[in-house]
Write an enzyme that holds these catalytic residues in place. Structure first.
Site, PDB file in Angstrom:
ATOM      1  N   PRO A  25      37.215  -7.383  13.149  1.00  0.00           N
ATOM      2  CA  PRO A  25      37.434  -8.977  12.792  1.00  0.00           C
ATOM      3  C   PRO A  25      36.591  -9.412  11.662  1.00  0.00           C
ATOM      4  CG  PRO A  25      35.822  -8.551  14.718  1.00  0.00           C
ATOM      5  CD  PRO A  25      36.706  -7.200  14.274  1.00  0.00           C
ATOM      6  N   ALA A  59      36.270 -14.105  14.396  1.00  0.00           N
ATOM      7  CA  ALA A  59      35.593 -14.736  15.348  1.00  0.00           C
ATOM      8  C   ALA A  59      36.187 -16.176  15.371  1.00  0.00           C
ATOM      9  CB  ALA A  59      34.074 -14.694  15.042  1.00  0.00           C
ATOM     10  N   GLN A 102      39.404 -12.037  18.325  1.00  0.00           N
ATOM     11  CA  GLN A 102      38.129 -12.058  18.641  1.00  0.00           C
ATOM     12  C   GLN A 102      37.670 -13.608  19.057  1.00  0.00           C
ATOM     13  OE1 GLN A 102      34.512 -11.666  16.161  1.00  0.00           O
ATOM     14  NE2 GLN A 102      33.931 -10.091  17.409  1.00  0.00           N
ATOM     15  N   TYR A 185      25.180 -13.412  18.613  1.00  0.00           N
ATOM     16  CA  TYR A 185      25.931 -14.763  19.212  1.00  0.00           C
ATOM     17  C   TYR A 185      25.668 -14.915  20.545  1.00  0.00           C
ATOM     18  CZ  TYR A 185      27.426 -14.564  14.512  1.00  0.00           C
ATOM     19  OH  TYR A 185      27.393 -14.439  12.975  1.00  0.00           O
TER      20      TYR A 185
HETATM   21  C1  LIG Z   1      33.247 -10.671   5.362  1.00  0.00           C
HETATM   22  C2  LIG Z   1      33.150 -10.230   6.955  1.00  0.00           C
HETATM   23  C3  LIG Z   1      33.141 -11.103   7.854  1.00  0.00           C
HETATM   24  C4  LIG Z   1      32.834 -10.677   9.131  1.00  0.00           C
HETATM   25  N1  LIG Z   1      33.061 -11.408  10.315  1.00  0.00           N
HETATM   26  C5  LIG Z   1      32.801 -10.828  11.517  1.00  0.00           C
HETATM   27  C6  LIG Z   1      33.349 -11.475  12.634  1.00  0.00           C
HETATM   28  O1  LIG Z   1      34.335 -12.589  12.472  1.00  0.00           O
HETATM   29  N2  LIG Z   1      33.177 -11.053  13.818  1.00  0.00           N
HETATM   30  C7  LIG Z   1      32.638  -9.821  13.909  1.00  0.00           C
HETATM   31  O2  LIG Z   1      32.113  -9.263  15.145  1.00  0.00           O
HETATM   32  N3  LIG Z   1      31.857  -9.067  12.847  1.00  0.00           N
HETATM   33  C8  LIG Z   1      32.173  -9.475  11.705  1.00  0.00           C
HETATM   34  N4  LIG Z   1      32.055  -8.885  10.687  1.00  0.00           N
HETATM   35  C9  LIG Z   1      31.228  -7.545  10.617  1.00  0.00           C
HETATM   36  C10 LIG Z   1      32.406  -6.535  10.600  1.00  0.00           C
HETATM   37  O3  LIG Z   1      33.555  -6.557  11.893  1.00  0.00           O
HETATM   38  C11 LIG Z   1      31.945  -5.050  10.777  1.00  0.00           C
HETATM   39  O4  LIG Z   1      31.172  -4.881  11.924  1.00  0.00           O
HETATM   40  C12 LIG Z   1      30.848  -4.833   9.775  1.00  0.00           C
HETATM   41  O5  LIG Z   1      31.090  -5.360   8.340  1.00  0.00           O
HETATM   42  C13 LIG Z   1      30.475  -3.386   9.573  1.00  0.00           C
HETATM   43  O6  LIG Z   1      31.531  -2.699   9.282  1.00  0.00           O
HETATM   44  P1  LIG Z   1      31.945  -2.295   7.650  1.00  0.00           P
HETATM   45  O7  LIG Z   1      30.780  -1.196   7.314  1.00  0.00           O
HETATM   46  O8  LIG Z   1      33.233  -1.459   7.935  1.00  0.00           O
HETATM   47  O9  LIG Z   1      31.966  -3.401   7.066  1.00  0.00           O
HETATM   48  C14 LIG Z   1      32.071  -9.276   9.328  1.00  0.00           C
HETATM   49  C15 LIG Z   1      32.024  -8.547   8.049  1.00  0.00           C
HETATM   50  C16 LIG Z   1      32.390  -9.064   6.878  1.00  0.00           C
HETATM   51  C17 LIG Z   1      32.084  -7.971   5.752  1.00  0.00           C
END
Ligand SMILES: Cc1cc2nc3c(=O)[nH]c(=O)nc-3n(C[C@H](O)[C@H](O)[C@H](O)COP(=O)(O)O)c2cc1C
Length: 366
Positions: A25, A59, A102, A185
Site C-alpha cells: 500500500p 491506507a 488497506q 498508526y
Molecule cells: C509513497 C509511499 C507511500 C506509502 N504509504 C503507505 C501506506 O499507505 N500504508 C502502509 O502501510 N505503508 C505505506 N508505505 C510503506 C510501504 O508500504 C513499504 O512498507 C515501505 O516503503 C518499505 O518498502 P520498500 O522498501 O519496498 O519501499 C508507503 C511508502 C511509500 C514510499
C-alpha cells in the site's frame, strides 16, 4: 522447466495469487474529501499492468479523522465509495489483477500536511486539521498537540467504522482486506506500551494491549465475505528498547491466525521518533522469518527488496511466502516483468502490450 519460487502460484485463504510479488500500500495524498481522483486511476492503473500478483490500495481511512492528511483516501460514506468504485471499474475493464485494500486509522499521527509540503501536524482550527485521538493522550512528537484519549464509546465507533468500510469494500468487489496495524498508526498505538498507557482492560499487559486490534480483526472478518481473505500489516518491532518487539508480534500473529486472519504482512517501526533502524537490503526480513516460524498462514516480507535474486532468495529459502514492493515498483513499474525475464519465468501482461515481448525471452508473457 524449473519455475522460480517467486513465480509459483500461492493461495491466501481462497484467493489465488499468480506469483509471490505483491504491491505494498502506498499513500498518494491526492484525494479530495476522501474521494479518489484521476491520479489514483493513473497510479493504480499502471500498477495493475505490472504483472504482480496483488495490488493493494493505499491506507484508506475508515473515518475522516483517521486520515494521515486531508488528502488521504477514505471509505466512510457513499461519496468515497462511489469515487473508489469508479476507479476500480475502470481498472477492472483492463486488468484481472486481484485488488486488496488497506483499511486504516492514523490515531495520533493524523491531521498532518502532505509530505511534499513538510508533513507537519495541522492544528484543529485549520480547515485541513482536526483533533486527533489515540489510546492515551500522548503526542508522537513532544511539540505536537496531544491526542484525546479514546473512551469506550469512541473505540466502539472506530470498530464499527472498520466494519462499515469492510462492507463497502465487499460491495466494491475488493478481493482482500489488509488491516493496518503497523507504522505507529492507531492499532499499533494500542499494541505498543510506549504509546498505550491506559489503565483499563485495553492497556497494561500484552493481552490487554492486543484486545482492541483483535476486536477490529473480528469486526472486519464478520463484515467481509467469508471466502475473501482478511490480512493484517504489523510492525515487527518499534526499534526502541522497552517497546513493541518480535516476541509480542509473534503472540499477536498467533492470536490473529486463531481469529481467521489469512496472512501477516511484516513491516516495522513508525511508532516512536526515538527508533533506530538498521536500514539496508532485506532489513525487515528477519522479522518476517520470526513470524513465519510461528504461524502457518502466509507471511509477507517487505522493505528494501529491490533485486530479483534477493526476492527469489527470500521466498526460496522460506523466510517468507511473498514479497511486497513499494518504492521499487514506483521506480520500475515493470519490475515483475524484469524479474521474470531474469529468473526465467513468465508473467501475464495486457494484450495491448504483448508486442513488447523481447526476442531473447521467447516465453516471457503467458
Ligand atoms: C509513497 C509511499 C507511500 C506509502 N504509504 C503507505 C501506506 O499507505 N500504508 C502502509 O502501510 N505503508 C505505506 N508505505 C510503506 C510501504 O508500504 C513499504 O512498507 C515501505 O516503503 C518499505 O518498502 P520498500 O522498501 O519496498 O519501499 C508507503 C511508502 C511509500 C514510499
Amino acid at each position: 522447466m524449473h519455475t522460480p519460487k517467486l513465480f509459483e502460484p500461492l493461495s491466501v485463504g481462497s484467493l489465488e495469487l499468480a506469483n509471490r510479488i505483491v504491491i505494498a500500500p502506498m499513500c498518494q495524498y491526492s484525494a479530495v474529501d476522501g474521494c479518489m481522483t484521476d491520479w489514483h486511476l493513473m497510479h493504480l492503473g499502471q500498477l495493475a499492468a505490472s504483472g504482480a500478483a496483488l495490488l493493494t490500495i493505499e491506507a484508506t481511512a475508515v473515518v475522516p479523522e483517521g486520515r494521515i492528511s486531508h488528502a488521504d483516501v477514505g471509505l466512510w460514506d457513499d461519496a468515497t465509495e462511489a469515487a473508489m468504485g469508479r476507479t476500480l471499474q475502470a481498472i477492472r475493464q483492463w486488468s484481472d489483477m486481484p485488488i486488496a485494500i488497506q483499511l486504516a486509522h492514523a490515531g495520533r499521527k493524523a491531521s498532518t500536511e502532505v509530505p511534499w509540503c513538510g508533513g507537519a501536524q495541522i492544528a484543529p482550527g485549520d480547515p485541513n486539521g482536526w483533533q486527533t485521538v489515540a489510546p492515551s493522550a500522548k503526542a508522537y512528537l513532544p511539540d505536537e498537540r496531544p491526542p484525546e484519549a479514546m473512551d469506550r464509546s469512541a473505540m466502539i465507533a472506530v470498530r464499527d467504522a472498520f466494519a462499515e468500510s469492510a462492507s463497502r469494500s465487499a460491495r466494491l468487489g475488493i478481493d482482500a482486506i489488509q488491516i493496518h496495524a503497523a507504522h505507529g498508526y492507531l492499532l499499533h498505538q494500542f499494541l505498543s506500551p510506549l504509546s498505550n498507557q491506559r489503565d483499563d482492560e485495553y492497556g497494561g499487559s500484552l493481552e490487554n494491549r492486543m484486545r482492541f486490534p483483535l476486536e477490529i480483526m473480528d469486526a472486519v472478518r464478520d463484515a467481509f465475505p467469508a471466502d475473501r481473505p482478511v490480512s493484517v500489516r504489523v510492525s515487527g518491532t518499534d526499534w526502541v528498547d522497552g517497546g513493541w518487539d518480535l516476541e509480542q508480534t509473534i503472540a499477536f500473529s498467533r492470536a490473529l491466525e486463531a481469529r481467521g486472519c489469512a496472512a501477516i504482512h511484516v513491516s516495522s517501526g513508525g511508532l516512536d521518533p526515538a527508533q533506530s533502524i538498521p536500514v539496508g537490503p532485506s532489513y525487515q526480513v528477519p522479522l518476517a522469518r520470526g513470524v513465519k516460524q510461528a504461524v502457518s498462514i502466509p507471511v509477507i516480507a517487505v522493505g528494501l527488496i529491490t533485486d530479483y535474486e534477493q526476492a527469489e532468495a527470500i521466498v526460496g529459502t522460506g523466510d517468507a511466502d511473498l514479497v511486497a514492493l513499494a518504492r521499487g515498483i514506483l521506480y520500475d513499474p515493470r519490475w515483475p516483468w524484469h524479474a521474470a525475464a531474469h529468473l526465467g519465468a513468465s508473467v501475464s501482461v495486457p494484450n495491448q502490450y504483448l508486442r513488447s515481448q523481447p526476442r531473447t525471452f521467447p516465453k516471457l508473457f503467458k
